[in-house]
Design an enzyme around this catalytic site. Sequence first.
Site, PDB file in Angstrom:
ATOM      1  N   SER A   1       8.825  -1.322   0.472  1.00 42.32           N
ATOM      2  CA  SER A   1       7.727  -1.307   1.450  1.00 42.32           C
ATOM      3  C   SER A   1       8.429  -2.519   2.141  1.00 42.32           C
ATOM      4  CB  SER A   1       6.501  -2.107   0.143  1.00 42.32           C
ATOM      5  OG  SER A   1       5.243  -2.587   1.476  1.00 42.32           O
TER       6      SER A   1
ATOM      7  N   HIS B   1      -1.154   0.939   0.841  1.00 40.68           N
ATOM      8  CA  HIS B   1      -0.690   2.262   1.396  1.00 40.68           C
ATOM      9  C   HIS B   1      -1.440   3.180   0.862  1.00 40.68           C
ATOM     10  CE1 HIS B   1       3.228   0.146   1.852  1.00 40.68           C
ATOM     11  NE2 HIS B   1       3.334  -0.590   0.760  1.00 40.68           N
TER      12      HIS B   1
END
EC number: 2.3.1.39
Length: 323
Positions: free
Chosen positions: A97, A204
């Site tokens: 990430s 996400h």
Amino acid sequence: MTQPENTGPLAWIFPGQGSQKVGMAGPWLKQSSTARRVFDEASEAVGMDLARLCLEGPGETLTATENAQPAIVTCGVAGLALLRERGLEPAAVAGHSVGEFSALVAAGCLPLAPAVRAVRQRGQLMARVTAPGKMLAVMGLDEARVQALRHEAAPHGVIATALHNSPQQFVLSGSLAPLERFQALALAAGAKECVMLQVSHAFHSPLMAEVQEEWRAVVAGLQLRMPRCPTVLNTTARTVKTLVCIRRSLVDQLTAPVLWMQCVRTLADLGITRVLEVSDSKVVSALARRTVPSLQALTLQDPTVLEGLLVKHGHRPPQAPVS
């Protein structure tokens, strides 16, 4: 019989949000002028004292998305600075990430200052999303079962697989009703654990789309360079081939899943036999070991690891000056 020591190719991997904790990087900041310089540069770039935030918190302030992201990236870059001052370089890099920014700095794609400014903006944009949402971690079910249950919960609202962390650990992201439905289905299906995470938004997932165009403009302004070593991207689990690949991955990350499990497998396919988590954390190294059990998983959180790496590479730790 004693197993031979693993001295094969070593990849540097970097954790993302969730790895932050009050006190992070404390030993480095106390003992290393190199680490302090990294924190000083990053603090100046974002206009906040990141060293103090990491060392003292408070936890609620450090965990806030807009603060956690630059703190995590800075901690990762401080770790790679400790490695670099000893002449060590990675065979490949990857980051989970927001940790992808630390990986891009490690690969020479982006300097520290613009990287932390970008992730500060990223965190501010993500915190501004108005769509309500949560995230749910599930352990003990394989990918096929997770996806089948997700489809079963989908009629209740937005639900996406946000993080493919390991073969038995996934994180779902979306609106509350389908996540609660998924939770009930997963526990009935034999999941070892299925818990709501203490996060502010459905990261996400498509629920982050309202700020994606603003984030695209931030990414478009980054002066990127091609990586010096193989760099595996989150959203494709493939190595960088063009600068367009990097920009697309950074933008898509906001709404697309982090394919960490697949990234680790790509590193193994590249011939990597060891991974080093370059941060004050052991989150992604543990996930890597669960994904590819043959990998040796190390972390800079272990103070003995750096000295061990130096010995294997023919370096000696810097000696204290004689008074």
